[in-house]
Design a protein around this motif. Structure first.
Motif, mmCIF file in Angstrom:
data_model
loop_
_atom_site.group_PDB
_atom_site.id
_atom_site.type_symbol
_atom_site.label_atom_id
_atom_site.label_comp_id
_atom_site.label_asym_id
_atom_site.label_seq_id
_atom_site.Cartn_x
_atom_site.Cartn_y
_atom_site.Cartn_z
ATOM 1 N N ALA A 21 0.835 -1.208 0.000
ATOM 2 C CA ALA A 21 0.000 0.000 0.000
ATOM 3 C C ALA A 21 0.867 1.254 0.000
ATOM 4 C CB ALA A 21 -0.928 -0.015 1.213
ATOM 5 N N LEU A 22 1.905 1.249 0.803
ATOM 6 C CA LEU A 22 2.786 2.419 0.870
ATOM 7 C C LEU A 22 3.552 2.606 -0.435
ATOM 8 C CD1 LEU A 22 4.237 2.153 4.499
ATOM 9 C CD2 LEU A 22 2.251 3.416 3.687
ATOM 10 N N ARG A 23 3.977 1.496 -1.029
ATOM 11 C CA ARG A 23 4.701 1.599 -2.303
ATOM 12 C C ARG A 23 3.773 2.123 -3.414
ATOM 13 N NH1 ARG A 23 6.133 2.596 -6.315
ATOM 14 N NH2 ARG A 23 7.782 1.766 -7.674
ATOM 15 N N LEU A 24 2.532 1.647 -3.443
ATOM 16 C CA LEU A 24 1.604 2.078 -4.492
ATOM 17 C C LEU A 24 1.180 3.532 -4.330
ATOM 18 C CD1 LEU A 24 -0.731 -1.026 -4.958
ATOM 19 C CD2 LEU A 24 1.327 -0.399 -6.221
ATOM 20 N N ALA A 25 1.322 4.071 -3.126
ATOM 21 C CA ALA A 25 0.977 5.475 -2.899
ATOM 22 C C ALA A 25 1.837 6.406 -3.743
ATOM 23 C CB ALA A 25 1.120 5.815 -1.420
#
Length: 257
Positions: A21-25
């Protein structure tokens, strides 16, 4: 990719799900987060927002048939589209083949296999509209089944087959589908496992964490962020021609070709 692209990440409260989730942000304008732990989801949401994407928290138990419908509806009501679906939720009990009950088998399959299946089907029309991408997470036990990890291996193998089936339909419908096969990744769940496993084998935590990679024939445990980078690549424009693949990232643990 930012634009108005929207990604759904299941299992986003911890481990590989949170890291993804953090990477896709970085790449998506909005990231929809779902898991069963509200407090941890809110922590992930705050980090996603800090990273530059709009979060939407949906506390749901994807073992329940209606949960997937609620998640897709909430996403479309808020953002109007789905560009990527990353099915990461699903802890499977590590219990011996001869000791597992029917209830344990059913519980393991309900979230990781059936939850991902239902959610992908319900999100399919939106993914067709956006020519989007789906990733399902499996695990290296699928490639080397052992009695102590029978349910893990069986369900992970089913995930690979399910992704293949979706990918075949996706060729006709313009939806890209792949699966990821991570090896031994150091997550909070794995740390908890070692805290119980080490004393039972007369080892310290540090000894156990050193012993496992050595026995698995790998140099070290993987990091959630490394799997997250792979996930981000698979749903990026750079990987658009890649579909029906089962991508292994396990530090060399799987010795077969």
């Amino acid at each position: 990719m930012k634009g108005n692209a929207v990604a759904i990440v299941t299992g986003a409260s911890q481990g590989i799900g949170r890291a993804t989730a953090l990477r896709l942000a970085r790449d998506f304008s909005a990231v929809v987060l779902t898991a069963r732990n509200e407090e941890e989801l809110q922590r992930t949401a705050a980090a996603v927002e800090s990273a530059g994407a709009e979060p939407l928290v949906c506390k749901l138990d994807l073992r329940k048939p209606q949960a997937a419908e609620v998640l897709v509806k909430n996403t479309l009501d808020r953002f109007g589209r789905i560009d990527a679906l990353l099915n990461i939720a699903g802890a499977v009990p590590q219990t011996d083949l001869f000791e597992m009950t029917d209830a344990q088998w059913d519980d393991g399959m309900a979230l990781k296999l059936h939850g991902a299946r239902r959610l992908t089907i319900l999100a399919w029309d939106a993914l067709k509209a956006s020519t989007g991408s789906v990733v399902l997470i499996s695990g290296s036990a699928a490639l080397d089944p052992k009695p102590a990890f029978a349910a893990v291996a069986t369900i992970n193998a089913a995930i690979i087959a399910l992704a293949k089936a979706f990918a075949e339909q996706g060729i006709k419908d313009g939806v890209q589908v792949n699966s990821v096969i991570p090896g031994a990744v150091m997550t909070g769940r794995r740390e908890s496992f070692f805290k119980k496993w080490a004393p039972a084998h007369n080892l310290t935590i540090d000894e156990a964490m050193k012993k496992f990679p050595e026995e698995a024939g790998i140099a070290r445990f993987g990091k959630p962020e490394e799997i997250a980078d792979l996930m981000a690549f698979l749903v990026s424009p750079s990987a658009k021609w890649m579909t029906g693949a089962s991508v292994r990232m396990d530090g060399g643990e799987t010795k077969g070709i």
